[in-house]
Design a protein around this motif. Sequence first.
Motif, PDB file in Angstrom:
ATOM      1  N   GLY A  28       0.837  -1.184   0.000  1.00  0.00           N
ATOM      2  CA  GLY A  28       0.000   0.000   0.000  1.00  0.00           C
ATOM      3  C   GLY A  28       0.873   1.235   0.000  1.00  0.00           C
ATOM      4  O   GLY A  28       2.097   1.160   0.181  1.00  0.00           O
ATOM      5  N   LEU A  56      -3.186   0.419  -4.487  1.00  0.00           N
ATOM      6  CA  LEU A  56      -4.228   0.733  -3.518  1.00  0.00           C
ATOM      7  C   LEU A  56      -4.635  -0.534  -2.775  1.00  0.00           C
ATOM      8  O   LEU A  56      -4.713  -1.619  -3.357  1.00  0.00           O
ATOM      9  N   THR A 139      -9.447   2.309  -0.281  1.00  0.00           N
ATOM     10  CA  THR A 139      -8.479   2.289   0.811  1.00  0.00           C
ATOM     11  C   THR A 139      -9.188   2.234   2.163  1.00  0.00           C
ATOM     12  O   THR A 139     -10.336   2.676   2.291  1.00  0.00           O
ATOM     13  N   PRO A 166      -7.394   9.052  -3.928  1.00  0.00           N
ATOM     14  CA  PRO A 166      -6.311   8.563  -3.072  1.00  0.00           C
ATOM     15  C   PRO A 166      -5.099   9.479  -3.137  1.00  0.00           C
ATOM     16  O   PRO A 166      -4.854  10.152  -4.149  1.00  0.00           O
TER      17      PRO A 166
END
Length: 251
Positions: A28, A56, A139, A166
Motif C-alpha cells: 500500500g 491501492l 483504501t 487517493p
Amino acid sequence: MKDTIAWLVVAALYAAPAVAADINVMSGGAPKEALSVLIPQFERATGHHVKMTYVLISALRQRIADGEAPDMVIMPTTAIDGLIKLGRLKQDGYDTFGTVRLVAIARKGAVRPDISTPDAFKDALLKARSVVYSTPTATPSGAHMAQVVSRLQISDAIEKKVHYRPALEGGVQMVSDGTAEIGIYPASEVVHVDGVDQIGPLPESLQLSLVYAGAVTTANASAEPAQAFIKFLASNENQNVWKDAGFVPAH
C-alpha cells in the motif's frame, strides 16, 4: 558518526549472502516515505535488490486473494490476517512496522480550522468549500471517512463537495493547489509533502489507526531474503525512520 554506526549494525545483522536475490514486494502507499529511506540501506547491507510495486489496498488485497504472488506484501494487519486465513500469506516471518493515523491537511499558509473535537471537526467539514479523501472502496482511510461522515450525520452535505482521490493518485496535490480546502489522509502520506500543512489528527473518537506489517506469500519457495527484509524493516534500529515518516510504534 551516529549514522555510520547504525549502518554498521545493519551490515552486521544482515550480512551479504553468497547469492543476491531480487525481492518483489507489493505494498500500500502509506509506507512509501519510510521505504524510500530503508530500502537503499537494506540493499547496501545485503546485496539483495528490492523491487517495489505500490497498489491501492483494496486492489492489492484482491490481487493477492486471486492468486498473484509477489515474494511479500506490506499491508495493514487486518488485510494480512485475512489473506493468511485464505492461505495466500505465511504466518512465519510476519512482523509489524508501525501504526499510522489519519490527519487533516490544508494548503500551506491557509487558516487552520479547529478539529479538536467531533463537533469541531464536523463544523470544519461543513464550512469547507471542498473536501478530498480516498475513494471509500479503494483504501481503509476512505472507507473509514465514509463511516465518519455517516456517523456525524453529514453525508448528504459532504457528498455535494467531496472529491474521492487517493493520495497516490493526486489527492494531496488537490489540497496543495487549492482545488480542495481540506484533505484527510494517513499521516505518512502527507508528512513530507510540500505545499500542505497538517491541521492536526482527527479527534480520538473518530480516529483510525492502521498497523502496517509485512508477510511472505505462500507461493514464495525461497522466502529467506523476503523474511530478512521484513526483519530489517521491523528492527528497533529503524524505528526512528518510521517515526520520521509519520508512523508511531505498533506496540
